[in-house]
Motif scaffolding. Sequence first.
Motif, short mmCIF file in Angstrom:
data_model
loop_
_atom_site.label_atom_id
_atom_site.label_comp_id
_atom_site.label_asym_id
_atom_site.label_seq_id
_atom_site.Cartn_x
_atom_site.Cartn_y
_atom_site.Cartn_z
N GLY A 82 0.82 -1.21 0.00
CA GLY A 82 0.00 0.00 0.00
C GLY A 82 0.85 1.26 0.00
O GLY A 82 0.55 2.23 -0.71
N ASN A 83 1.95 1.23 0.79
CA ASN A 83 2.84 2.40 0.81
C ASN A 83 3.51 2.60 -0.54
O ASN A 83 3.67 3.74 -1.00
CB ASN A 83 3.90 2.22 1.90
CG ASN A 83 3.31 2.31 3.30
OD1 ASN A 83 2.28 2.96 3.51
ND2 ASN A 83 3.95 1.66 4.25
N ARG A 84 3.92 1.48 -1.17
CA ARG A 84 4.54 1.60 -2.49
C ARG A 84 3.55 2.18 -3.50
O ARG A 84 3.89 3.07 -4.29
CB ARG A 84 5.04 0.23 -2.96
CG ARG A 84 6.32 -0.23 -2.28
CD ARG A 84 6.94 -1.40 -3.03
NE ARG A 84 6.08 -2.58 -2.99
CZ ARG A 84 6.13 -3.51 -2.04
NH1 ARG A 84 6.99 -3.38 -1.03
NH2 ARG A 84 5.33 -4.56 -2.08
N ARG A 85 2.32 1.68 -3.45
CA ARG A 85 1.31 2.21 -4.37
C ARG A 85 1.02 3.68 -4.07
O ARG A 85 0.91 4.50 -5.00
CB ARG A 85 0.03 1.39 -4.25
CG ARG A 85 0.16 -0.02 -4.80
CD ARG A 85 -1.14 -0.77 -4.69
NE ARG A 85 -1.03 -2.13 -5.22
CZ ARG A 85 -2.02 -3.01 -5.22
NH1 ARG A 85 -3.21 -2.68 -4.70
NH2 ARG A 85 -1.84 -4.22 -5.72
N GLN A 86 0.93 4.01 -2.77
CA GLN A 86 0.68 5.41 -2.41
C GLN A 86 1.84 6.30 -2.83
O GLN A 86 1.64 7.42 -3.30
CB GLN A 86 0.46 5.51 -0.89
CG GLN A 86 0.06 6.90 -0.42
CD GLN A 86 -1.28 7.33 -0.98
OE1 GLN A 86 -2.18 6.51 -1.12
NE2 GLN A 86 -1.41 8.60 -1.33
N THR A 87 3.07 5.77 -2.66
CA THR A 87 4.25 6.53 -3.09
C THR A 87 4.24 6.76 -4.59
O THR A 87 4.53 7.87 -5.07
CB THR A 87 5.53 5.79 -2.68
OG1 THR A 87 5.54 5.60 -1.26
CG2 THR A 87 6.77 6.58 -3.08
N ARG A 88 3.88 5.70 -5.35
CA ARG A 88 3.80 5.86 -6.80
C ARG A 88 2.72 6.86 -7.18
O ARG A 88 2.91 7.71 -8.06
CB ARG A 88 3.54 4.50 -7.46
CG ARG A 88 4.73 3.57 -7.49
CD ARG A 88 4.52 2.45 -8.48
NE ARG A 88 3.39 1.61 -8.11
CZ ARG A 88 3.47 0.53 -7.35
NH1 ARG A 88 4.64 0.15 -6.87
NH2 ARG A 88 2.40 -0.19 -7.07
N VAL A 89 1.57 6.75 -6.50
CA VAL A 89 0.47 7.69 -6.79
C VAL A 89 0.89 9.12 -6.45
O VAL A 89 0.66 10.06 -7.23
CB VAL A 89 -0.79 7.29 -6.01
CG1 VAL A 89 -1.86 8.37 -6.14
CG2 VAL A 89 -1.33 5.96 -6.54
N ASP A 90 1.53 9.29 -5.26
CA ASP A 90 1.98 10.63 -4.86
C ASP A 90 3.03 11.17 -5.83
O ASP A 90 3.01 12.35 -6.20
CB ASP A 90 2.54 10.60 -3.44
CG ASP A 90 1.46 10.30 -2.41
OD1 ASP A 90 0.27 10.48 -2.73
OD2 ASP A 90 1.81 9.87 -1.29
N ALA A 91 3.98 10.28 -6.22
CA ALA A 91 5.02 10.71 -7.16
C ALA A 91 4.42 11.11 -8.50
O ALA A 91 4.81 12.11 -9.11
CB ALA A 91 6.05 9.60 -7.34
#
Length: 253
Positions: A82-91
């Motif tokens: 979830g953090n990786r996906r959120q990081t990708r979304v934020d990036a």
Amino acid sequence: QKAEYDQEVNARKAEAELAYQLQEAKTRQDIRGEELQVEVIERQKQIQIQEQEIMRRERELDATVRRPAEAERDRLELVAEGNRRQTRVDAEAERYRLETIAEGERARILAEAQADAEAIRLRGEAEADAIKAKGLAEAEAMSRKADAWKEYGQAALVEQLFNTLPEVAHAVAQPLAKTEKIVVISTGGGDDAGAGASKVTRDVTNTIAQLPALVEALTGIDIISTIQNLPGMISTHGADDQQNGAADDVDSE
């Protein structure tokens, strides 16, 4: 007979004892066999109990350690994913935001550059038109001035120069007018240059006397010769010739 009887009794007794011993040994052997079987059974039961204990501990380990650890691992993996996906979304959102800002900034800079270029072009055209108009006006003024000078002639030019001579003399004497006090040191010499206040007056007069030469150097017009050549004007050389002629007439008489 008694001896035989005793011998037979003893033999029977020995046989009975031997049979008893054999039976006792067999009984002991049977008992030992039973004991061994009991021990085997007990051992098997102990093994079963140990196996059950191991299974219980395995189940307890699964329930208390493995399954919670696996659950925690799964939870951490889900959180990490979830953090990786959120990081990708934020990036991706930040990249889109920066690209949008950069695009807007490029558009603003381009618009400002175009506006500046247009303003510079219009300013250049206006300045060029102003310079052209000024040049045309100056050329027209110079042409009219040249025509006026042609109409005036040299005598009119000399007249204007004479009209400006008082202003030039005033400008030459202006520093003296602003002087509050002059201290003159005179040695009382008798030379022709003079001394004291007369020396100051002579310097001003000499400066004004140099104006015709200055006008000739600037304009190419010899004021003195022009005045002498005007109709009705008698030059210095002509006056000298007339005086010499009159003297010759007197001598001849």
